[in-house]
Design a protein around this motif. Sequence first.
Motif, PDB file in Angstrom:
ATOM      1  N   GLN A 128       0.812  -1.208   0.000  1.00  9.86           N
ATOM      2  CA  GLN A 128       0.000   0.000   0.000  1.00  9.86           C
ATOM      3  C   GLN A 128       0.850   1.264   0.000  1.00  9.86           C
ATOM      4  N   ASN A 129       2.179   1.107  -0.071  1.00  7.06           N
ATOM      5  CA  ASN A 129       3.063   2.265  -0.156  1.00  7.06           C
ATOM      6  C   ASN A 129       3.589   2.416  -1.578  1.00  7.06           C
ATOM      7  N   LYS A 130       3.896   3.630  -1.966  1.00  4.62           N
ATOM      8  CA  LYS A 130       4.340   3.936  -3.329  1.00  4.62           C
ATOM      9  C   LYS A 130       5.795   3.521  -3.517  1.00  4.62           C
ATOM     10  N   ALA A 131       6.099   2.932  -4.669  1.00  7.36           N
ATOM     11  CA  ALA A 131       7.471   2.574  -5.006  1.00  7.36           C
ATOM     12  C   ALA A 131       8.207   3.797  -5.534  1.00  7.36           C
ATOM     13  N   ASP A 132       9.425   4.038  -5.044  1.00  8.80           N
ATOM     14  CA  ASP A 132      10.206   5.197  -5.466  1.00  8.80           C
ATOM     15  C   ASP A 132      11.126   4.887  -6.632  1.00  8.80           C
ATOM     16  N   SER A 133      11.387   3.607  -6.889  1.00  9.42           N
ATOM     17  CA  SER A 133      12.266   3.223  -7.987  1.00  9.42           C
ATOM     18  C   SER A 133      11.819   1.875  -8.532  1.00  9.42           C
ATOM     19  N   VAL A 134      12.344   1.532  -9.713  1.00 11.37           N
ATOM     20  CA  VAL A 134      11.989   0.256 -10.322  1.00 11.37           C
ATOM     21  C   VAL A 134      12.667  -0.878  -9.561  1.00 11.37           C
ATOM     22  N   GLU A 135      11.887  -1.850  -9.154  1.00  6.53           N
ATOM     23  CA  GLU A 135      12.426  -3.022  -8.470  1.00  6.53           C
ATOM     24  C   GLU A 135      11.530  -4.212  -8.781  1.00  6.53           C
ATOM     25  N   ARG A 150       7.721  -3.721  -9.521  1.00  3.72           N
ATOM     26  CA  ARG A 150       7.126  -2.510  -8.953  1.00  3.72           C
ATOM     27  C   ARG A 150       7.671  -1.314  -9.716  1.00  3.72           C
ATOM     28  N   LEU A 151       6.767  -0.487 -10.251  1.00  2.00           N
ATOM     29  CA  LEU A 151       7.128   0.593 -11.156  1.00  2.00           C
ATOM     30  C   LEU A 151       6.566   1.920 -10.659  1.00  2.00           C
ATOM     31  N   PRO A 152       7.383   2.950 -10.501  1.00  8.38           N
ATOM     32  CA  PRO A 152       6.837   4.291 -10.242  1.00  8.38           C
ATOM     33  C   PRO A 152       6.218   4.859 -11.519  1.00  8.38           C
ATOM     34  N   LEU A 153       5.017   5.435 -11.395  1.00  3.86           N
ATOM     35  CA  LEU A 153       4.309   5.995 -12.547  1.00  3.86           C
ATOM     36  C   LEU A 153       4.121   7.494 -12.396  1.00  3.86           C
ATOM     37  N   GLY A 154       4.975   8.130 -11.656  1.00  3.12           N
ATOM     38  CA  GLY A 154       4.871   9.557 -11.398  1.00  3.12           C
ATOM     39  C   GLY A 154       5.232   9.836  -9.957  1.00  3.12           C
ATOM     40  N   LYS A 155       5.015  11.081  -9.552  1.00  2.00           N
ATOM     41  CA  LYS A 155       5.372  11.464  -8.195  1.00  2.00           C
ATOM     42  C   LYS A 155       4.464  10.827  -7.147  1.00  2.00           C
ATOM     43  N   ARG A 156       3.223  10.512  -7.527  1.00  5.11           N
ATOM     44  CA  ARG A 156       2.273  10.008  -6.529  1.00  5.11           C
ATOM     45  C   ARG A 156       1.726   8.615  -6.831  1.00  5.11           C
ATOM     46  N   THR A 157       2.170   8.016  -7.921  1.00  2.18           N
ATOM     47  CA  THR A 157       1.549   6.766  -8.357  1.00  2.18           C
ATOM     48  C   THR A 157       2.616   5.717  -8.645  1.00  2.18           C
ATOM     49  N   SER A 158       2.303   4.486  -8.309  1.00  2.00           N
ATOM     50  CA  SER A 158       3.163   3.360  -8.667  1.00  2.00           C
ATOM     51  C   SER A 158       2.292   2.131  -8.883  1.00  2.00           C
ATOM     52  N   ALA A 159       2.844   1.136  -9.559  1.00  2.00           N
ATOM     53  CA  ALA A 159       2.105  -0.085  -9.876  1.00  2.00           C
ATOM     54  C   ALA A 159       2.966  -1.298  -9.569  1.00  2.00           C
ATOM     55  N   THR A 160       2.306  -2.365  -9.138  1.00  2.00           N
ATOM     56  CA  THR A 160       2.950  -3.656  -8.932  1.00  2.00           C
ATOM     57  C   THR A 160       2.265  -4.659  -9.851  1.00  2.00           C
ATOM     58  N   VAL A 161       3.036  -5.312 -10.700  1.00  2.00           N
ATOM     59  CA  VAL A 161       2.500  -6.250 -11.678  1.00  2.00           C
ATOM     60  C   VAL A 161       3.174  -7.606 -11.480  1.00  2.00           C
ATOM     61  N   SER A 162       2.359  -8.670 -11.416  1.00  2.00           N
ATOM     62  CA  SER A 162       2.882 -10.026 -11.250  1.00  2.00           C
ATOM     63  C   SER A 162       2.231 -10.951 -12.266  1.00  2.00           C
ATOM     64  N   LEU A 163       3.040 -11.803 -12.871  1.00  2.00           N
ATOM     65  CA  LEU A 163       2.568 -12.797 -13.832  1.00  2.00           C
ATOM     66  C   LEU A 163       3.155 -14.150 -13.471  1.00  2.00           C
ATOM     67  N   ARG A 164       2.366 -15.190 -13.718  1.00  2.00           N
ATOM     68  CA  ARG A 164       2.852 -16.553 -13.476  1.00  2.00           C
ATOM     69  C   ARG A 164       2.209 -17.493 -14.478  1.00  2.00           C
ATOM     70  N   GLY A 165       2.988 -18.415 -14.999  1.00  2.00           N
ATOM     71  CA  GLY A 165       2.472 -19.397 -15.942  1.00  2.00           C
ATOM     72  C   GLY A 165       3.174 -20.726 -15.769  1.00  2.00           C
ATOM     73  N   SER A 166       2.505 -21.806 -16.152  1.00  2.00           N
ATOM     74  CA  SER A 166       3.063 -23.151 -15.989  1.00  2.00           C
ATOM     75  C   SER A 166       3.282 -23.805 -17.343  1.00  2.00           C
ATOM     76  N   TYR A 167       4.177 -24.774 -17.357  1.00  2.00           N
ATOM     77  CA  TYR A 167       4.436 -25.598 -18.537  1.00  2.00           C
ATOM     78  C   TYR A 167       4.730 -27.023 -18.071  1.00  2.00           C
ATOM     79  N   ILE A 168       3.856 -27.509 -17.200  1.00  2.00           N
ATOM     80  CA  ILE A 168       4.063 -28.801 -16.560  1.00  2.00           C
ATOM     81  C   ILE A 168       4.131 -29.923 -17.584  1.00  2.00           C
ATOM     82  N   ASN A 169       3.237 -29.887 -18.564  1.00  2.00           N
ATOM     83  CA  ASN A 169       3.140 -31.006 -19.505  1.00  2.00           C
ATOM     84  C   ASN A 169       4.406 -31.154 -20.354  1.00  2.00           C
ATOM     85  N   MET A 170       5.140 -30.060 -20.568  1.00  2.00           N
ATOM     86  CA  MET A 170       6.315 -30.131 -21.422  1.00  2.00           C
ATOM     87  C   MET A 170       7.402 -31.025 -20.824  1.00  2.00           C
TER      88      MET A 170
END
Length: 644
Positions: A128-135, A150-170
């Motif tokens: 719930q806190n804003k990220a100050d740098s890319v990490e 975690r990406l800063p999108l300006g002085k007051r905004t940041s975003a956290t993006v997570s992706l996950r995928g499987s390839y079990i059958n391979m």
Amino acid sequence: MLDSVVVSARRHTAALKQTMPGSYNWNMQQLDFLPKIMGNADPVHYAQMLPGIQTNSEYRSGINIDGCDNSHNAVTLSGVPVYNVGHLLGFFSIFNGPHFKSMNIRRAATNGAYPNRIGGTLDMVPFQNKADSVEGEFSVGLISSQGTMRLPLGKRTSATVSLRGSYINMLYGKWLKTDNTQVSYTFGDANVSVVHELGEHDGLLADFYCGIDNAKFDESHYQANVKATWGNTMGAIHWLHNDSEWNTHNTLYVSAYRNRFSLQMEEAQGRMPSKITDLGFSSASRWHQLSFGGNAVAHIIKPQTIQADNYYSDITSIPHTQKAIEASVYADWRQPLTASLAVNGGARLTLWHIDNNNFKSVDPSITLQYDNNQGLKMSAGWFMRHQYMFQTGFSDAGLPTEFWMSTDAKNSPQYCSGVSAGASIDLGRRMWRVSADVFYRRMYNQIEYSGSLLDCLNSSYDLNNYLLHGNGKNIGFNLMIQKCAGDITGWISYTYTRARRTFNEDGNNTTYPANHERPHELNTVVAWSPGSHWTIGATLVYASGTPFTAPVSASILNGNVIANYGKHNANRLGGYGRLDLSVNYKWKSRHIKEQGLNLSIYNATAHRNDLFYRIRTKKDGSFALRPITFMVDVLPSVSYYCKF
């Protein structure tokens, strides 16, 4: 005057903290200190290692708290409910650990803010806190890969993006086979959280989650092909205000779960879809010692629908979509009695409306808490809760064959009355913690599904004809010894639980163990950091086997095995035991904070655990009842991770 002052303290490296007996807070950023199974330190997997929370076997998903069913719990993402939170037949959860700041668990209702559930709560809290740098960080393993940024999108905004995928059958396709059942499986999910600072004390948080599972099973014994696709979608907007006197958290959300299940046999094929959608608003505020709030939710529920053909006759069983309105308000008052002793009293009022039927409840709770601020905490409480939604189905063995349904004119709301008491004490300069608690619950208006898969293909199928109604009783004791600081951290816990259900069947009341009951459970979690580069972890589980119903006779009809079963849950599987090992080697470079390799071994002792029994047809036409174990005895895995 002093020339210098040196302040020293012992660093508590344990990921797990107990706020009060029966309530836990888990720092997700410290999951790296715990063993990674197949490259993942899954939050729900480790929640099952806590006292009072049942250990699950490989083909069972969800959590059972203090002897309650999985459906009795509220599992939420920042307070927003999500349904069926298991991936890989319950092996992983839908929660990608690095995306979240903490996981909060409460095993019993301690205040009016507790939701309308008679079990426990598990809440995943994003940053719930804003990220100050890319990490961020990512990991690549043999089963799945995942990444969080975690990406800063300006002085007051940041975003956290997570992706996950499987390839079990391979890589594991040829090993995904058990008792001549070939399995094909994939899963994936995505999380997005956006934080925007409105001012010094105000902020907006937007959350989004989407996940999907696809599974196929070729059952050679039953000449059947099973396909299942299921997943959650959730979106929410939160407004948070925090200052020294007034705190409030308001949320507008939508949460949906959909399940598409189909079965194709030699002379029959059927589809059994179900879904549930919630549109809601919730508000929680605190002013000094008073807490209050409420919620309003529109539930759109489609219970299991049966559509079958090519059998004795075509079947189309389409129950009407259930549309229910839930409205609740609550208030809590915390009254200090002494410097160390306080009492918390609250009440929750609820109105549930469906099909011109109104159901009302008033649920009080009272808790006495003692904390001397020197390591000793004690609590005791009593509560009552109503729950207006049921989950049922012919099996909970990993697949989403269970579905949700609402309280209505034929199914009264379930409710529970419970008491609990516990204490914890810190020892050895807070390096050790010992905690123990007891609980007792009486549950009313429980339901259980008495049919089977083939019953769903009956032309006269009516869901209410297969529902048993009854009551339940849970009683138990928990003990945990935790090492909180030092190079070696972890815990050992013991749980004793009895969960009994009494249902009326054929005019007779019958009492038997709940499907998930494990009377004795012993869990050990150890993390050792011998140096700056190595982290070694281990988990050891031993638990009593769960009950099952054994068949007394069997026959073949149209190429399918038809069994007649004996007394419900009169038999019990053998004891469940498993040792998991994990080793991390990490290093740093000029532009990367940390990177490393993880080697893990699931079930290192190759202990063959009985997961359930099934009827097998021999070549001579006779039948045999044989246990089914996990697909592979030992499951090794290696993964690479990087933090930047």
